[in-house]
Design an enzyme around this catalytic site. Structure first.
Site, short mmCIF file in Angstrom:
data_model
loop_
_atom_site.label_atom_id
_atom_site.label_comp_id
_atom_site.label_asym_id
_atom_site.label_seq_id
_atom_site.Cartn_x
_atom_site.Cartn_y
_atom_site.Cartn_z
CE LYS A 79 -4.54 9.27 1.68
NZ LYS A 79 -4.25 8.15 2.53
CB CYS A 117 -8.36 4.91 9.16
SG CYS A 117 -9.33 5.92 8.86
CG ASP A 154 -1.66 1.45 1.47
OD1 ASP A 154 -1.36 2.27 0.66
OD2 ASP A 154 -2.35 1.35 2.39
#
Ligand SMILES: *Cc1c(COP(=O)(O)O)cnc(C)c1O
Length: 410
Positions: free
Chosen positions: A230, A368, A204
């Site tokens: 991002k 998160c 990721d």
């Protein structure tokens, strides 16, 4: 090298971002929530306006001029993404709605490749979007989820990783950089060791791509995912890179238009890559703008970005630690410009609300990544994440705002 850095003119760069001119609560905006989403330069905004003003049409379907223009622009964007990540083929780049979508394509696809007792290894530093799809995959297949633990500095314990790897391991999954702590994980080593026992690896890159230009071939990674928003691009678009052989092994994720070859009511055959994973009308404008965002970031240069952001990180760390009672979480030597911290026993939300009144945007909460907060036995942190368009003067404003909040709350 030094010469290039001298040419890094942050005031000039800031002019590219119209939002940086605005005020919040009567104060100039100080935007330190870059790890959640980056701001958008004018060239990307212009590309979005241009698309809807001049050639908005559905792609891959029409013979008419607008459709051809939109298709060409979308496929050029895919090539830009391919070049940026250095994939061997453009059909190894699946344009998705973002990191979460990309991970779900792989996690769902692996349902047909796993059996009971197989193991999936994830890291303790994961974002929720990276934990839940694997838990769902385990529920469907009877596979078992194993976790690489971390230490107090927020670093993965590589000895423990060695212990977890076995012939049962089918897939290893980790982020390159933790969004909650900023830790840079040793992905080269993680990939090499997983390959040694024949497991596939998904990285990721959502949090690393804004800082580090990855080379998927050099990494020899099997799958790599990231989000455009991002990387100075728009929301709702991202990529799934997969090695051709792996993408061919995985079944399609969604059924629909664009992803088929032949359809009858008896049987449908699927389109080849990348269309097999791109059912329905994609985020055409977003994909095109993603390509423009990559051009923009490359024009500034990732070496320049990393050097400048490291300066901000060192400066911010030093200045924040001067505040009495302030504790930083995530103290790995290898980290990017993310500072997660708390001040004494004050709830992060209370500080976040006060500094917002002073124009400073930070994130508060568990980011998160609740398991990381559980590890430290805290409800959450305040997170300031710096980008190449931030300045030391803005860090000074943050520090003053935190001091003020601390005074008001103690
Ligand atoms: C932001 C982020 C995600 C989720 O990205 P989406 O764009 O919301 O899908 C996943 N992993 C990491 C490390 C992130 O920083």
């Amino acid at each position: 090298m030094q010469k290039e850095i001298d040419m890094f003119d942050v005031q000039k760069i800031r002019k590219d971002f119209p939002i940086l001119n605005r005020e919040v609560n009567g104060k100039p905006l100080v935007y330190f929530d870059n790890a959640a989403t980056s701001q958008t330069p004018q060239v990307v905004i212009d590309a979005i306006v241009d698309y809807y003003s001049n050639y908005n049409a559905n792609i891959h379907r029409g013979v008419h001029t607008l459709s051809q223009e939109a298709t060409d622009a979308y496929e050029i964007a895919r090539k830009k993404v391919q070049q940026h990540f250095n994939a061997a083929h453009s059909h190894e780049i699946i344009l998705t709605s973002g990191t979460t979508h990309s991970i779900n394509i792989v996690a769902t696809g692996f349902s047909s490749l796993l059996t009971k007792g197989d193991e999936i290894i994830v890291s303790a530093l994961e974002h929720h979007s990276n934990i839940v799809p694997w838990q769902m995959l385990c529920e469907r297949t009877g596979a078992v989820l194993k976790v690489i633990p971390m230490n107090e500095d927020g670093e993965l314990l590589m000895d423990a990783y060695d212990q977890l790897l076995s012939e049962k391991t089918k897939l290893v999954f980790t982020n390159h950089i933790s969004n909650a702590l900023g830790t840079i994980n040793p992905i080269e080593e993680i990939i090499e060791k997983a390959h040694h026992i024949g497991a596939a690896v998904l990285i990721d890159g959502a949090q690393s791509c804004p800082h580090i230009k990855p080379d998927v071939q050099k990494l020899d990674v099997d799958f790599y995912v990231a989000s455009a928003h991002k990387l100075c691009g728009p929301t709702g678009v991202g990529l799934l890179y997969g090695k051709e052989e792996w993408l061919n092994k995985l079944p399609p994720y969604q059924g629909g238009g664009e992803m088929i070859d032949q359809v009858t009511f008896e049987k449908t055959t699927y389109a080849g890559l990348p269309h097999k994973f791109e059912a329905g009308t994609p985020n055409i404008c977003g994909g095109i703008a993603f390509g423009v965002a990559l051009d923009y970031m490359n024009s500034i240069g990732f070496d320049n970005i990393a050097t400048y952001e490291n300066e901000l990180l060192a400066y911010g760390t030093k200045k924040l630690l001067e505040i009495e009672g302030l504790k930083i979480y995530g103290t790995s030597k290898q980290k990017t410009s993310v500072i997660s911290f708390n001040v004494g026993d004050i709830h992060p939300y209370d500080i976040g609300s006060i500094v917002d009144k002073l124009g400073v945007a930070v994130r508060t909460g568990h980011h998160c990544a609740q398991p990381i907060m559980d590890f430290y036995k805290i409800p959450g942190t305040i997170r300031a994440s710096f980008s190449f368009y931030n300045t030391k003067e803005e860090i000074d404003i943050l520090v003053e705002a935190i001091k003020k909040a601390k005074m008001m709350l103690t």
